[in-house]
Design an enzyme around this catalytic site. Structure first.
Site, PDB file in Angstrom:
ATOM      1  N   ARG A  17       1.286  -7.564  -3.146  1.00 27.74           N
ATOM      2  CA  ARG A  17       1.463  -6.380  -2.295  1.00 27.74           C
ATOM      3  C   ARG A  17       2.205  -6.769  -1.022  1.00 27.74           C
ATOM      4  O   ARG A  17       1.831  -7.702  -0.339  1.00 27.74           O
ATOM      5  CB  ARG A  17       0.097  -5.774  -1.949  1.00 27.74           C
ATOM      6  CG  ARG A  17       0.104  -4.732  -0.838  1.00 27.74           C
ATOM      7  CD  ARG A  17       0.464  -3.361  -1.347  1.00 27.74           C
ATOM      8  NE  ARG A  17       0.686  -2.407  -0.271  1.00 27.74           N
ATOM      9  CZ  ARG A  17      -0.202  -1.519   0.159  1.00 27.74           C
ATOM     10  NH1 ARG A  17      -1.393  -1.468  -0.376  1.00 27.74           N
ATOM     11  NH2 ARG A  17       0.121  -0.676   1.118  1.00 27.74           N
ATOM     12  N   ARG A  60       4.517  -0.235  -4.232  1.00 27.80           N
ATOM     13  CA  ARG A  60       3.543  -1.322  -4.143  1.00 27.80           C
ATOM     14  C   ARG A  60       3.081  -1.782  -5.516  1.00 27.80           C
ATOM     15  O   ARG A  60       2.976  -0.966  -6.427  1.00 27.80           O
ATOM     16  CB  ARG A  60       2.352  -0.920  -3.284  1.00 27.80           C
ATOM     17  CG  ARG A  60       1.536   0.166  -3.914  1.00 27.80           C
ATOM     18  CD  ARG A  60       0.980   1.193  -3.024  1.00 27.80           C
ATOM     19  NE  ARG A  60       1.887   1.709  -2.051  1.00 27.80           N
ATOM     20  CZ  ARG A  60       1.532   2.483  -1.059  1.00 27.80           C
ATOM     21  NH1 ARG A  60       0.288   2.823  -0.912  1.00 27.80           N
ATOM     22  NH2 ARG A  60       2.401   2.958  -0.223  1.00 27.80           N
ATOM     23  N   ASP A  66      -2.502  -1.008  -4.727  1.00 27.66           N
ATOM     24  CA  ASP A  66      -3.106  -0.463  -3.524  1.00 27.66           C
ATOM     25  C   ASP A  66      -4.576  -0.263  -3.839  1.00 27.66           C
ATOM     26  O   ASP A  66      -4.916   0.361  -4.850  1.00 27.66           O
ATOM     27  CB  ASP A  66      -2.438   0.877  -3.185  1.00 27.66           C
ATOM     28  CG  ASP A  66      -2.838   1.432  -1.838  1.00 27.66           C
ATOM     29  OD1 ASP A  66      -3.298   0.643  -0.983  1.00 27.66           O
ATOM     30  OD2 ASP A  66      -2.672   2.642  -1.632  1.00 27.66           O
ATOM     31  N   ASP A 114      -7.819   1.250  -1.997  1.00 30.90           N
ATOM     32  CA  ASP A 114      -8.343   1.979  -0.841  1.00 30.90           C
ATOM     33  C   ASP A 114      -9.819   2.278  -1.045  1.00 30.90           C
ATOM     34  O   ASP A 114     -10.186   2.930  -2.032  1.00 30.90           O
ATOM     35  CB  ASP A 114      -7.613   3.321  -0.650  1.00 30.90           C
ATOM     36  CG  ASP A 114      -6.258   3.176  -0.018  1.00 30.90           C
ATOM     37  OD1 ASP A 114      -6.009   2.147   0.651  1.00 30.90           O
ATOM     38  OD2 ASP A 114      -5.435   4.102  -0.178  1.00 30.90           O
TER      39      ASP A 114
END
Length: 177
Positions: free
Chosen positions: A84, A93, A96, A98
């Site tokens: 990343r 990317r 990711d 989150d």
């Protein structure tokens, strides 16, 4: 004490599926993380001003005894190990990760805001999250996921389709709400 946490995963650099799988494998290899459930994989339109490929997105539910910032460190280390790069905001990317909900807690620090501050605006997170737990209450909005999803504009949901790989061939079909 184990905490219930939801993490959104996304990738739009090939091999997208491989990056999702590697991220989940690395999370499950961590001694303080246990993956409980995973959503379907969805192919989604990118968000933001950068011209880029479509994403594969999903949400997983985990149990962990890691504190929120330690879990963030684990997620960012996995992102780094999988290549990343944080060069362009909302840019392409490899992966990711989150943290979107951490044990129904409200947290606001310089590094981490939970629940995720844009969770209620993102069909590519709400749709897979609703698959796992549509009654989950999002504390900063005081609404369940099902209502947040119902409140999204139809055109936002149209860009999120279930993605499947069948005999090595990628296929997508619209999400039906």
């Amino acid at each position: 004490m184990m905490k219930s946490v939801y993490i959104a995963l996304g990738s739009n650099i090939q091999p997208r599926l491989n990056y999702l799988e590697q991220a989940m494998e690395q999370l499950s290899d961590h001694p303080n993380v246990r993956i409980i459930k995973q959503s379907s994989i969805y192919e989604t339109d990118p968000v933001g001003p950068v011209d880029q490929e479509q994403f594969l997105n999903m949400v997983i539910e985990i149990e962990t005894d890691l504190q929120p910032h330690h879990l963030l460190d684990v997620c960012q280390k996995i992102e780094s190990q999988l290549g990343r790069k944080r060069e362009i905001k909302w840019g392409p990317r490899t992966i990711d990760l989150d943290i979107i909900v951490y044990n129904q807690e409200n947290i606001e620090t310089e590094r981490l805001i939970l629940p995720h501050p844009r969770l209620h605006e993102r069909a590519f997170v709400l749709i897979p999250l609703s698959e796992l737990n549509d009654r989950l209450n999002i504390v900063h909005k005081d609404l369940p996921v099902s209502e947040l999803l119902a409140n999204l504009p139809v055109q936002d949901k149209e860009g999120v389709v279930i993605w499947e790989q069948t005999n090595g061939v990628n296929a997508s079909k619209p999400f039906e709400n």
